[in-house]
Design a protein around this motif. Sequence first.
Motif, PDB file in Angstrom:
ATOM      1  N   ASP A  48       0.824  -1.210   0.000  1.00  0.00           N
ATOM      2  CA  ASP A  48       0.000   0.000   0.000  1.00  0.00           C
ATOM      3  C   ASP A  48       0.859   1.262   0.000  1.00  0.00           C
ATOM      4  OD1 ASP A  48      -2.257  -1.580   0.065  1.00  0.00           O
ATOM      5  OD2 ASP A  48      -2.435  -1.495   2.258  1.00  0.00           O
ATOM      6  N   GLU A  49       2.107   1.155   0.457  1.00  0.00           N
ATOM      7  CA  GLU A  49       3.002   2.306   0.528  1.00  0.00           C
ATOM      8  C   GLU A  49       3.844   2.483  -0.727  1.00  0.00           C
ATOM      9  OE1 GLU A  49       5.365   1.969   4.058  1.00  0.00           O
ATOM     10  OE2 GLU A  49       3.619   1.661   5.327  1.00  0.00           O
ATOM     11  N   VAL A  50       3.761   1.552  -1.658  1.00  0.00           N
ATOM     12  CA  VAL A  50       4.572   1.624  -2.882  1.00  0.00           C
ATOM     13  C   VAL A  50       3.825   2.418  -3.943  1.00  0.00           C
ATOM     14  CG1 VAL A  50       5.673   0.304  -4.740  1.00  0.00           C
ATOM     15  CG2 VAL A  50       5.704  -0.569  -2.387  1.00  0.00           C
ATOM     16  N   ASN A  51       4.473   3.482  -4.421  1.00  0.00           N
ATOM     17  CA  ASN A  51       3.913   4.283  -5.508  1.00  0.00           C
ATOM     18  C   ASN A  51       5.072   4.927  -6.260  1.00  0.00           C
ATOM     19  OD1 ASN A  51       4.598   6.816  -4.165  1.00  0.00           O
ATOM     20  ND2 ASN A  51       2.872   6.383  -2.790  1.00  0.00           N
ATOM     21  N   ASP A  52       4.766   5.655  -7.312  1.00  0.00           N
ATOM     22  CA  ASP A  52       5.824   6.258  -8.123  1.00  0.00           C
ATOM     23  C   ASP A  52       6.724   7.169  -7.298  1.00  0.00           C
ATOM     24  OD1 ASP A  52       5.016   4.922 -10.390  1.00  0.00           O
ATOM     25  OD2 ASP A  52       3.855   6.599 -11.187  1.00  0.00           O
ATOM     26  N   THR A  53       6.158   7.890  -6.335  1.00  0.00           N
ATOM     27  CA  THR A  53       6.934   8.810  -5.508  1.00  0.00           C
ATOM     28  C   THR A  53       7.910   8.049  -4.612  1.00  0.00           C
ATOM     29  OG1 THR A  53       5.125  10.407  -5.545  1.00  0.00           O
ATOM     30  CG2 THR A  53       6.782  10.673  -3.819  1.00  0.00           C
ATOM     31  N   THR A  54       7.438   6.979  -3.955  1.00  0.00           N
ATOM     32  CA  THR A  54       8.339   6.232  -3.068  1.00  0.00           C
ATOM     33  C   THR A  54       9.404   5.487  -3.869  1.00  0.00           C
ATOM     34  OG1 THR A  54       6.856   4.302  -2.983  1.00  0.00           O
ATOM     35  CG2 THR A  54       6.607   5.962  -1.248  1.00  0.00           C
ATOM     36  N   LEU A  55       9.029   4.969  -5.038  1.00  0.00           N
ATOM     37  CA  LEU A  55      10.022   4.292  -5.877  1.00  0.00           C
ATOM     38  C   LEU A  55      11.104   5.257  -6.335  1.00  0.00           C
ATOM     39  CD1 LEU A  55       7.760   1.991  -8.096  1.00  0.00           C
ATOM     40  CD2 LEU A  55       9.338   1.281  -6.286  1.00  0.00           C
ATOM     41  N   ALA A  56      10.703   6.459  -6.762  1.00  0.00           N
ATOM     42  CA  ALA A  56      11.679   7.462  -7.206  1.00  0.00           C
ATOM     43  C   ALA A  56      12.589   7.883  -6.054  1.00  0.00           C
ATOM     44  CB  ALA A  56      10.958   8.672  -7.795  1.00  0.00           C
ATOM     45  N   ALA A  57      12.023   8.045  -4.862  1.00  0.00           N
ATOM     46  CA  ALA A  57      12.830   8.433  -3.694  1.00  0.00           C
ATOM     47  C   ALA A  57      13.825   7.328  -3.338  1.00  0.00           C
ATOM     48  CB  ALA A  57      11.927   8.743  -2.503  1.00  0.00           C
ATOM     49  N   ASP A  58      13.383   6.071  -3.395  1.00  0.00           N
ATOM     50  CA  ASP A  58      14.290   4.954  -3.115  1.00  0.00           C
ATOM     51  C   ASP A  58      15.422   4.886  -4.133  1.00  0.00           C
ATOM     52  OD1 ASP A  58      12.760   4.251  -0.946  1.00  0.00           O
ATOM     53  OD2 ASP A  58      11.773   2.552  -1.935  1.00  0.00           O
ATOM     54  N   LYS A  59      15.097   5.096  -5.406  1.00  0.00           N
ATOM     55  CA  LYS A  59      16.136   5.074  -6.443  1.00  0.00           C
ATOM     56  C   LYS A  59      17.121   6.214  -6.236  1.00  0.00           C
ATOM     57  CE  LYS A  59      17.295   5.018 -11.307  1.00  0.00           C
ATOM     58  NZ  LYS A  59      18.529   5.751 -11.067  1.00  0.00           N
TER      59      LYS A  59
END
Length: 103
Positions: A48-59
Amino acid sequence: MTDNPPHRTYRFGPSALHGRSFYVNVGFSGEALRVIRMTAADGPASWDEVNDTTLAADKQANDRWLREAFELGPAAKFAWGTVSSAIDRRTGGASITIDFGGR
């Protein structure tokens, strides 16, 4: 361990390395080391916490870590293989991959 002969993958962690904590998957083909994939241990707690924003921040965090810890960009080629930081939408995560020339 995931075993799909001749491929075998071992999962370790979380393990600390240069100020960050990672889960590490180490993949073999037969006796040959083929890939090491590292994902941040402090990633999202649920899908539920995975989205484009969190993926970009992790990268971005992975890119910064590669630069600060090893003076590498998000994609580096060597005679023995590559080191790269990428988002894998299939698995829903950002990771650092060390590929030992298997591709």
